[in-house]
Design a protein around this motif. Structure first.
Motif, PDB file in Angstrom:
ATOM      1  N   UNK A 120       1.258  -0.622 -12.222  1.00 34.65           N
ATOM      2  CA  UNK A 120       0.198  -0.490 -11.363  1.00 34.65           C
ATOM      3  C   UNK A 120       0.675  -0.031 -10.195  1.00 34.65           C
ATOM      4  N   UNK A 121       1.759  -0.578  -9.658  1.00 29.76           N
ATOM      5  CA  UNK A 121       2.058  -0.069  -8.276  1.00 29.76           C
ATOM      6  C   UNK A 121       2.548   1.451  -8.488  1.00 29.76           C
ATOM      7  N   UNK A 148      -0.227   3.611   2.933  1.00 28.47           N
ATOM      8  CA  UNK A 148      -0.290   2.228   2.682  1.00 28.47           C
ATOM      9  C   UNK A 148      -1.840   1.828   2.647  1.00 28.47           C
ATOM     10  N   UNK A 149      -2.992   2.341   3.332  1.00 29.88           N
ATOM     11  CA  UNK A 149      -4.197   1.837   3.285  1.00 29.88           C
ATOM     12  C   UNK A 149      -4.617   2.356   1.860  1.00 29.88           C
ATOM     13  N   UNK A 150      -4.389   3.405   1.439  1.00 27.44           N
ATOM     14  CA  UNK A 150      -4.515   3.979   0.063  1.00 27.44           C
ATOM     15  C   UNK A 150      -4.084   2.881  -1.182  1.00 27.44           C
ATOM     16  N   UNK A 151      -2.966   2.450  -0.995  1.00 25.52           N
ATOM     17  CA  UNK A 151      -2.234   1.659  -1.917  1.00 25.52           C
ATOM     18  C   UNK A 151      -2.776   0.319  -1.782  1.00 25.52           C
ATOM     19  N   UNK A 152      -3.050  -0.222  -0.533  1.00 25.00           N
ATOM     20  CA  UNK A 152      -3.934  -1.675  -0.453  1.00 25.00           C
ATOM     21  C   UNK A 152      -5.249  -1.454  -0.836  1.00 25.00           C
ATOM     22  N   UNK A 153      -5.977  -0.567  -0.904  1.00 22.08           N
ATOM     23  CA  UNK A 153      -7.469  -0.267  -1.499  1.00 22.08           C
ATOM     24  C   UNK A 153      -7.122  -0.394  -3.075  1.00 22.08           C
ATOM     25  N   UNK A 154      -6.144   0.167  -3.675  1.00 17.97           N
ATOM     26  CA  UNK A 154      -6.089   0.585  -4.863  1.00 17.97           C
ATOM     27  C   UNK A 154      -5.446  -0.760  -5.705  1.00 17.97           C
ATOM     28  N   UNK A 155      -4.596  -1.556  -5.070  1.00 18.06           N
ATOM     29  CA  UNK A 155      -3.943  -2.807  -5.400  1.00 18.06           C
ATOM     30  C   UNK A 155      -4.645  -4.086  -4.913  1.00 18.06           C
ATOM     31  N   UNK A 156      -5.934  -4.479  -5.114  1.00 18.38           N
ATOM     32  CA  UNK A 156      -6.343  -5.681  -4.428  1.00 18.38           C
ATOM     33  C   UNK A 156      -5.709  -6.811  -4.878  1.00 18.38           C
TER      34      UNK A 156
END
Length: 190
Positions: free
Chosen positions: A126-127, A174-182
């Motif tokens: 997922x990451x 970072x923002x997009x990763x944090x949004x896509x990896x809740x």
């Protein structure tokens, strides 16, 4: 993966001052995988990327006496690899112009520490998927800074971009990763 700056500096000095072949081999083993992936993102050929990275290390050996004048050898090697890769692409296809958006820097996350084994294969997948879904320029910058350990300035120098562009792209990434990896949301301890 962040590489210890002091360790590379020690290797660099051993090569520059003593033509130390063991230090050269250590540098090669340490940085070849990252440089190979970086070159491959440009040339899209395993053989060409391997040859380009080998040429990079040959240049380092040939210029061993001048290595003491290089402040950050890792950033220097990424820049040299980028330039050799672009030269290769240009030689192969002189009629197509390339931008940074045309390249995809694919970096598979690897875990080096014992505590990392607790992260499941699904989480790693997922990451990697989230990183791969970033826009191309953002992905390349994010991977150089967050996974390869280059500073913002080093990444800017390697890619020929401004420092604010690199900072903005890392923030966006970072923002997009944090949004896509809740499931991986972190809270700041009080």
């Amino acid at each position: 993966m962040t590489t210890d700056f002091a360790y590379i500096k020690t290797i660099q000095q051993r090569i520059a001052n003593n033509n130390d072949m063991k230090a050269y081999e250590a540098l090669y083993k340490l940085l070849f995988p990252s440089l190979f992936r970086f070159s491959f993102s440009f040339v899209k050929s395993h053989e060409a990327a391997e040859e380009i990275v080998s040429d990079t290390f040959i240049k380092v050996w040939q210029q061993a006496a001048q290595l003491n004048h290089i402040h950050n050898l890792k950033a220097y090697l990424f820049t040299l690899t980028k330039n050799l890769s672009i030269n290769y692409v240009t030689r192969c296809d002189k009629h197509i112009l390339y931008t940074i958006d045309d390249f995809t820097y694919d970096h598979s996350i690897t875990w080096q520490h014992p505590e990392d084994i607790f992260i499941s294969g699904e989480a790693i997948r997922k990451i990697n998927q989230a990183i791969h879904s970033l826009p191309s320029q953002c992905r390349i910058i994010f991977q150089l800074v967050k996974l390869e350990g280059l500073t913002y300035q080093e990444a800017a120098d390697v890619l020929g971009l401004s420092l604010p562009t690199v900072r903005n792209q890392v923030t966006i990434g970072m923002k997009k990763l944090l949004q896509s990896l809740p499931a991986f949301q972190f809270t700041v301890p009080v």
